[in-house]
Design an enzyme around this catalytic site. Sequence first.
Site, mmCIF file in Angstrom:
data_model
loop_
_atom_site.group_PDB
_atom_site.id
_atom_site.type_symbol
_atom_site.label_atom_id
_atom_site.label_comp_id
_atom_site.label_asym_id
_atom_site.label_seq_id
_atom_site.Cartn_x
_atom_site.Cartn_y
_atom_site.Cartn_z
ATOM 1 N N PRO A 55 35.789 -63.993 -1.945
ATOM 2 C CA PRO A 55 35.083 -65.098 -2.228
ATOM 3 C C PRO A 55 35.370 -65.682 -3.552
ATOM 4 C CG PRO A 55 33.516 -63.314 -1.665
ATOM 5 C CD PRO A 55 35.052 -62.605 -2.098
ATOM 6 N N GLU A 56 35.540 -66.941 -3.299
ATOM 7 C CA GLU A 56 35.826 -67.804 -4.665
ATOM 8 C C GLU A 56 34.654 -68.688 -4.746
ATOM 9 O OE1 GLU A 56 39.573 -68.984 -5.273
ATOM 10 O OE2 GLU A 56 40.710 -67.515 -4.158
ATOM 11 N N LYS A 98 30.752 -68.459 -9.595
ATOM 12 C CA LYS A 98 30.838 -67.401 -8.525
ATOM 13 C C LYS A 98 29.647 -66.625 -8.148
ATOM 14 C CE LYS A 98 35.794 -66.246 -9.114
ATOM 15 N NZ LYS A 98 36.622 -65.278 -9.267
ATOM 16 N N ASN A 142 41.322 -65.742 -6.898
ATOM 17 C CA ASN A 142 42.724 -65.245 -6.990
ATOM 18 C C ASN A 142 43.433 -66.228 -5.911
ATOM 19 O OD1 ASN A 142 44.771 -63.522 -7.943
ATOM 20 N ND2 ASN A 142 44.738 -62.352 -6.040
#
Length: 248
Positions: A2-3, A50, A163
């Site tokens: 998850p971003e 986040k 990432n």
Amino acid sequence: MPEGDTIHRTANRLRPALVGQTLVRFDAPRAAGKRPRPGATVESVEAVGKHLLIRFSGGVSLRTHMRMTGSWHLYRTDERWKQPAHLARAVVEVEGWTAVCFAAPVVELESVPASALNLAHLGPDLTSDAVTDADIERAIDRMTDAEIGVVLLDQRVASGIGNIWKNETLFICGVDPFRAAGDVNRDTKRALLATASKLLRASVKGAPRTANVYGRARQPCRRCGTPIRSQRQGEQARTAYWCPTCQT
Ligand SMILES: [Zn+2]
């Protein structure tokens, strides 16, 4: 993985099912603190960087951070869960819907208004359309001199970049992830944050992801044909993917 944009999409999915509804059941087996009671109202579902925040009437908030493993699922009340119940870290049930957070490493209950939660240490949320030039400048000021690939993942600098978009942003801007941030000039830092924000905001709106470098180790660079390299980077050992020709 998850971003920030994924968390926003999750919030957008949970919000219409939960907000304004009456809580039927709440469970968070590992979280300490005051729990929202059945009968409370779900006041808001928000993505902040986040973190996913669910705020209940009575001043109780549930804060979850997915890291690499966690995810929120939304089920109809009688629907079978797609992951085993013992992995459920939080369950928020209202009439008709059950939201389940599986395997999130951070699940915390806070009995203060969500707006006052201790998120002050987070940099500006780059997934937000409200990001201003001043926010970007402030984020640049918060950057350390560590490797730029590490700095872009530092949520105290700017929140929301994970990432995937770190790697894609560095490719688009032609910057080697292992370059020290202290050696990257301010214009380039500005371009990196603006690019990341643009990618994240497009993704929140559902734009398809086409990776230039992420997950493409040893495959030819789409721009120059050089094989993409990959290497673990930083204390958290997140994988950097880059084109050694296009990124300097
Ligand atoms: Zn290339």
